[in-house]
Design a protein around this motif. Structure first.
Motif, PDB file in Angstrom:
ATOM      1  N   LEU A 293     -12.363   1.171   5.106  1.00 31.72           N
ATOM      2  CA  LEU A 293     -11.022   1.136   4.550  1.00 31.72           C
ATOM      3  C   LEU A 293     -10.103   0.626   5.648  1.00 31.72           C
ATOM      4  N   ALA A 294      -9.194  -0.249   5.305  1.00 24.82           N
ATOM      5  CA  ALA A 294      -8.321  -0.848   6.301  1.00 24.82           C
ATOM      6  C   ALA A 294      -6.874  -0.721   5.834  1.00 24.82           C
ATOM      7  N   LEU A 295      -5.996  -0.324   6.758  1.00 24.09           N
ATOM      8  CA  LEU A 295      -4.613   0.013   6.409  1.00 24.09           C
ATOM      9  C   LEU A 295      -3.620  -0.793   7.223  1.00 24.09           C
ATOM     10  N   ARG A 296      -2.548  -1.175   6.542  1.00 24.74           N
ATOM     11  CA  ARG A 296      -1.404  -1.791   7.212  1.00 24.74           C
ATOM     12  C   ARG A 296      -0.152  -1.410   6.446  1.00 24.74           C
ATOM     13  N   VAL A 297       1.009  -1.625   7.047  1.00 27.32           N
ATOM     14  CA  VAL A 297       2.296  -1.421   6.392  1.00 27.32           C
ATOM     15  C   VAL A 297       2.874  -2.799   6.102  1.00 27.32           C
ATOM     16  N   ASN A 298       3.197  -3.040   4.836  1.00 21.60           N
ATOM     17  CA  ASN A 298       3.803  -4.316   4.446  1.00 21.60           C
ATOM     18  C   ASN A 298       5.317  -4.273   4.454  1.00 21.60           C
ATOM     19  N   LYS A 299       5.901  -3.087   4.235  1.00 19.31           N
ATOM     20  CA  LYS A 299       7.360  -2.969   4.201  1.00 19.31           C
ATOM     21  C   LYS A 299       7.738  -1.573   4.659  1.00 19.31           C
ATOM     22  N   LEU A 300       8.708  -1.502   5.553  1.00 22.28           N
ATOM     23  CA  LEU A 300       9.168  -0.218   6.079  1.00 22.28           C
ATOM     24  C   LEU A 300      10.666  -0.116   5.869  1.00 22.28           C
ATOM     25  N   GLY A 301      11.068   0.812   5.003  1.00 27.85           N
ATOM     26  CA  GLY A 301      12.480   1.034   4.729  1.00 27.85           C
ATOM     27  C   GLY A 301      12.996   2.248   5.476  1.00 27.85           C
ATOM     28  N   LYS A 302      14.185   2.721   5.101  1.00 33.72           N
ATOM     29  CA  LYS A 302      14.773   3.888   5.760  1.00 33.72           C
ATOM     30  C   LYS A 302      13.976   5.150   5.427  1.00 33.72           C
ATOM     31  N   SER A 303      13.614   5.306   4.155  1.00 35.74           N
ATOM     32  CA  SER A 303      12.848   6.496   3.754  1.00 35.74           C
ATOM     33  C   SER A 303      11.574   6.147   2.994  1.00 35.74           C
ATOM     34  N   SER A 304      11.301   4.846   2.823  1.00 33.69           N
ATOM     35  CA  SER A 304      10.119   4.450   2.067  1.00 33.69           C
ATOM     36  C   SER A 304       9.218   3.537   2.886  1.00 33.69           C
ATOM     37  N   VAL A 305       7.968   3.497   2.476  1.00 36.59           N
ATOM     38  CA  VAL A 305       6.989   2.643   3.141  1.00 36.59           C
ATOM     39  C   VAL A 305       6.028   2.104   2.091  1.00 36.59           C
ATOM     40  N   THR A 306       5.693   0.829   2.199  1.00 35.86           N
ATOM     41  CA  THR A 306       4.705   0.198   1.332  1.00 35.86           C
ATOM     42  C   THR A 306       3.470  -0.089   2.170  1.00 35.86           C
ATOM     43  N   TYR A 307       2.369   0.574   1.809  1.00 36.04           N
ATOM     44  CA  TYR A 307       1.096   0.389   2.496  1.00 36.04           C
ATOM     45  C   TYR A 307       0.247  -0.605   1.714  1.00 36.04           C
ATOM     46  N   GLU A 308      -0.653  -1.267   2.429  1.00 32.53           N
ATOM     47  CA  GLU A 308      -1.692  -2.074   1.798  1.00 32.53           C
ATOM     48  C   GLU A 308      -3.025  -1.600   2.351  1.00 32.53           C
ATOM     49  N   ILE A 309      -3.980  -1.405   1.464  1.00 35.10           N
ATOM     50  CA  ILE A 309      -5.303  -0.921   1.852  1.00 35.10           C
ATOM     51  C   ILE A 309      -6.348  -1.923   1.382  1.00 35.10           C
ATOM     52  N   GLY A 310      -7.161  -2.408   2.328  1.00 33.11           N
ATOM     53  CA  GLY A 310      -8.283  -3.272   2.001  1.00 33.11           C
ATOM     54  C   GLY A 310      -9.561  -2.458   1.991  1.00 33.11           C
ATOM     55  N   VAL A 311     -10.434  -2.735   1.042  1.00 37.58           N
ATOM     56  CA  VAL A 311     -11.736  -2.071   0.946  1.00 37.58           C
ATOM     57  C   VAL A 311     -12.809  -3.118   1.207  1.00 37.58           C
ATOM     58  N   PHE A 312     -13.594  -2.886   2.259  1.00 34.43           N
ATOM     59  CA  PHE A 312     -14.650  -3.807   2.668  1.00 34.43           C
ATOM     60  C   PHE A 312     -15.971  -3.063   2.676  1.00 34.43           C
ATOM     61  N   GLU A 313     -17.014  -3.669   2.128  1.00 37.97           N
ATOM     62  CA  GLU A 313     -18.344  -3.064   2.210  1.00 37.97           C
ATOM     63  C   GLU A 313     -18.943  -3.411   3.562  1.00 37.97           C
ATOM     64  N   ARG A 314     -19.550  -2.416   4.194  1.00 41.24           N
ATOM     65  CA  ARG A 314     -20.160  -2.612   5.509  1.00 41.24           C
ATOM     66  C   ARG A 314     -21.136  -3.772   5.460  1.00 41.24           C
ATOM     67  N   GLY A 315     -21.036  -4.678   6.429  1.00 39.60           N
ATOM     68  CA  GLY A 315     -21.934  -5.818   6.503  1.00 39.60           C
ATOM     69  C   GLY A 315     -21.488  -7.023   5.699  1.00 39.60           C
ATOM     70  N   GLU A 316     -20.386  -6.909   4.970  1.00 37.74           N
ATOM     71  CA  GLU A 316     -19.871  -8.036   4.181  1.00 37.74           C
ATOM     72  C   GLU A 316     -18.454  -8.367   4.631  1.00 37.74           C
TER      73      GLU A 316
END
Length: 154
Positions: A86-109
Motif C-alpha cells: 500500500l502506498a500513500l501520499r497527500v494530494n491536497k492539504l487544507g487548513k482542516s482537511s486533507v486528501t490522501y491518495e493510496i496506490g495498491v501494488f501486488e508484490r513483484g508487479e
C-alpha cells in the motif's frame, strides 16, 4: 484526475508504504479481493501514518479525522494469497482537511492494481466542528512530509 494518470502510478509516486498479506477471507465469490477490503486497507494505511508520523492517538487526541469522501478506481484484481504494498501520499492539504491518495501494488508487479482517494476533515473531538487553528501543527507537519509534487510534463 484522469484514470489514465492514475493507472500510470508507480511506487515512486508515493512517500509512505505499508505491506499487507491478503487473507483467505478477503476474497469474494468472484475469487478476488472484495471491494470493501480495499477501503479497510485505505483506512489502515492512513491511520497507521497518522499515528506513527503525526502524533495522532485516536482514543485521546483533541482532534479526530472524519471521512467525508472516498472512492476507488480498480484496474486489475488482487486475490489471496497475494502480498500487497500500500502506498500513500497527500494530494491536497487544507487548513482542516486533507486528501490522501493510496496506490495498491501486488508484490513483484509494477502495475498499480487500484488507486483510492480518502478525504479527512479534522474536527474537535467534542463538538465535531473544525477548530479555529485547523488541524494543528503536529498533524500538519506530519502530512506535509508526504505531500505529492506534480510530475514534470515532457
Amino acid at each position: 484526475m484522469a484514470q489514465a494518470d492514475l493507472k500510470s502510478r508507480t511506487r515512486g509516486d508515493y512517500k509512505f508504504q505499508l505491506e499487507y498479506r491478503t487473507r483467505w477471507s478477503d476474497n469474494d465469490m468472484y475469487d478476488h479481493m472484495n471491494n470493501s477490503i480495499y477501503y479497510f486497507l485505505f483506512d489502515s494505511i492512513v491511520n497507521t501514518y497518522l499515528m506513527e508520523h503525526c502524533a495522532l492517538n485516536p482514543p485521546t487526541s483533541e482532534r479526530i479525522g472524519l471521512v467525508v469522501h472516498s472512492h476507488c478506481d480498480y484496474f486489475s484484481p488482487v486475490g489471496f494469497p497475494a502480498m500487497v504494498d500500500l502506498a500513500l501520499r497527500v494530494n491536497k492539504l487544507g487548513k482542516s482537511s486533507v486528501t490522501y491518495e493510496i496506490g495498491v501494488f501486488e508484490r513483484g508487479e509494477d502495475a498499480v492494481k487500484a488507486v483510492g482517494v480518502f478525504v479527512h476533515v479534522f474536527v474537535d473531538r467534542d463538538n465535531r466542528k473544525p477548530r479555529a487553528d485547523g488541524m494543528g501543527p503536529d498533524l500538519r507537519g506530519g502530512l506535509e512530509r508526504i505531500v505529492s509534487t506534480p510530475r514534470a510534463k515532457l
